[in-house]
Structure formats: structure tokens, C-alpha cells
Design a protein around this motif. Structure first.
Motif: not given
Ligand SMILES: O=C(O)CCC(=O)C(=O)O
Length: 299
Positions: A161-163, A189-191, A296-299
């Protein structure tokens, strides 16, 4: 959530153009043969890492499932618990060789046993030999093409569950595994968190590999204008899962910098982050992005 994410994207200090101390270095992609004896796999990996470091590599990437045959029948039997580092031969070997050679090792993936669950896990060791990050594959690979390939990773593994992105002397490195390549959202997300390099240990099969493997990694690199490195096991045509191989380094314009065939080999290539800066200046996608239309939604 996301405890492995060490960079806060909303921090005003995050400068996507900022480069790490070392902007140019060699990366090694060790495309290893996988045997049914774990000890043999550990010895082979040790030799390949040692030789890559002796040839100047500062960062070594290993394949997905390099110490265990790629089959649901083997994962539980070969699994190790990284919380008990003294009981994990893979942990000890990677930690020791990382500190001995003073290199960063993105340790591919191996089956991890933790609290009654199995995960497809990548451990990253720093040049001091310490474990810097642990990433559990988020998108498990389930496929059923009648008459071709049927494989259900979710029968055995629990999804992570963890980037995971980590700050190193060699830049911010985002970690993902194999089928994760099919999900541009994770790379984005990483970018957004300032990654310079994405490392994907992978083990694509011949069915999806020929069409998708290169296309996906070039897409992830091009969309995000960063480096993408992949590392696969070598092909074993006798196994039930025929590996595609072709470990590759892709540059920030989507260009193939170095790649391999499907036999056992080590690809050594240069990463030069100044090319990333040039690409982002020449084609400023980040500035052209229309967040007023899509967000872009980053929770
Ligand atoms: O996504 C694909 O086509 C292949 C993925 C894969 O082989 C894996 O995740 O193990």
C-alpha cells in the motif's frame, strides 16, 4: 499512509530542477539466472554485484524474484522475514556487499513473509549497508489469456500500500515492481515528489513482454521526463513462466540508453541528470500541464 515517502511534494523547498550531489554515475542492471537452489542464486547475485561495483557502478539494480523460481508453488517456501535480519540470508548478503563496496543496491524483489502474509518486496540498501527502504508491490499481476498464459499473483501475495521514494546521494529514487509499470499514476506520483530515477525490478513474460515491456518504460520516462531503469531475470525456457528479459535504462526523452537480450548479463550504463534538466527546459511539460482542466489527486 505512505511512510516510505520522505519528500513532501507541497514543500516549497522541493525544486524539481535541483540535482543531487552526484549528477553523473554508472548504474548496473544485473540480469541474473534464477536457479532452484537459493544458495546458488545468492552466490550469483553476490558475484554480479561485486563485478558491477568493480567496474565503477554506484547503483546496482537486481531483478524481480531473483532468488526464487517465478511460480506460486515456490514463493512461500523461499520467503524471508526482513524484520528478523539475522534470519534473512538475502538481507545479510545485500547489506554486507553494499557497505563493502560503498554502493546503493536496489535489491530487486524476493518473497517476504511478514505477520502471516506474503509480499513481493524490494529492499534498498545504502552505501553504509543499512536498509533504507522497503517497497511491497502494489499492483499484483493476474492474467488469464486462454491458450497462452494464466498467472495469478494475488493467489499467493498480498498487495502493498505504500509508494516508496527515497532521497539518496544519487538522486531521489522511486521504487516499483514489474506490473506497476502498467500504471502511469504511480510514476506520476513519484515525479510529483521530485523523483530523478524510477527503478522497476521486473519479470515480464514473453506473452506481454515483446509488446509492452519497452513501450511501458519509455512511456513512464517520457511522460515524466526522468530516468527509468528496469531489471529482469534471464530467460529460463524450461520453467513454466518464460521470462522476456531485456533489462533496460531509458533516458528522460524516452530514449533507450542501454539494453540487453534475454541471456544472463550485466548492463552498465551512465545516468547523467543534466540531460534531464535540458529535456525539461526544452520541453517544459510541467509548466504546460492544465491543472485547471484535470487535476492529479495525491491522497
Ligand atoms: O503486466 C504485465 O504484462 C506483466 C507483469 C508481470 O509479469 C509481473 O508483474 O510479474
Amino acid at each position: 499512509m505512505a511512510s516510505n515517502i520522505t519528500v513532501n511534494p507541497s514543500s516549497p523547498a522541493l525544486d524539481h530542477f535541483a540535482l543531487p550531489n552526484l549528477t553523473k554515475f554508472k548504474i548496473a542492471l544485473c540480469q541474473l539466472t534464477v536457479y532452484s537452489e537459493k544458495k546458488k542464486n545468492l552466490e550469483l547475485a553476490h558475484r554480479a554485484i561485486e563485478s558491477a561495483a568493480d567496474q565503477g557502478a554506484k547503483l546496482v539494480l537486481l531483478p524481480e524474484m531473483w532468488n526464487c523460481p517465478c511460480s506460486n508453488d515456490y514463493f512461500a517456501k523461499y520467503a524471508e522475514d526482513f524484520d528478523d535480519e539475522n534470519a534473512s540470508p538475502t538481507y545479510s548478503m545485500l547489506s554486507e556487499i553494499a557497505s563493502e563496496k560503498g554502493i546503493i543496491i536496489v535489491g530487486g524483489s524476493i518473497p517476504e513473509q511478514n505477520n502471516g502474509c506474503l509480499y513481493n518486496t524490494c529492499c534498498v540498501f545504502g552505501s553504509d549497508g543499512k536498509l533504507k527502504a522497503k517497497y511491497r508491490k502494489i499492483h499484483l499481476f493476474d492474467i488469464d489469456i486462454p491458450g497462452d498464459i494464466s498467472f495469478k499473483e494475488s493467489d499467493t501475495f498480498t498487495a502493498g500500500h505504500e509508494p516508496t521514494i527515497l532521497e539518496t546521494d544519487l538522486g531521489r529514487i522511486g521504487i516499483a515492481i514489474c506490473h506497476d509499470l502498467c500504471f502511469p499514476e504511480l510514476a506520476m506520483l513519484y515525479a510529483a515528489k521530485g523523483a530523478h530515477l524510477l527503478c522497476y525490478p521486473g519479470a515480464f513474460n514473453v506473452s506481454t513482454g515483446e509488446l509492452l515491456w519497452e513501450l511501458l518504460q519509455r512511456g513512464r520516462a517520457l511522460d515524466n521526463q526522468l530516468y527509468v531503469a528496469t531489471c529482469s531475470p534471464s530467460r529460463d525456457s524450461n520453467g513454466s513462466y518464460t521470462i522476456w528479459g531485456h533489462s533496460t535504462l531509458v533516458g528522460p526523452a524516452g530514449e533507450i540508453i542501454a539494453t540487453s537480450g534475454h541471456d544472463e548479463t550485466t548492463v552498465i550504463a551512465e545516468i547523467d541528470y543534466s540531460l534531464m534538466q535540458l529535456q525539461r527546459k526544452a520541453l517544459p511539460l510541467e509548466k504546460q500541464r492544465r491543472d485547471d482542466i484535470y487535476q492529479f489527486v495525491d491522497l
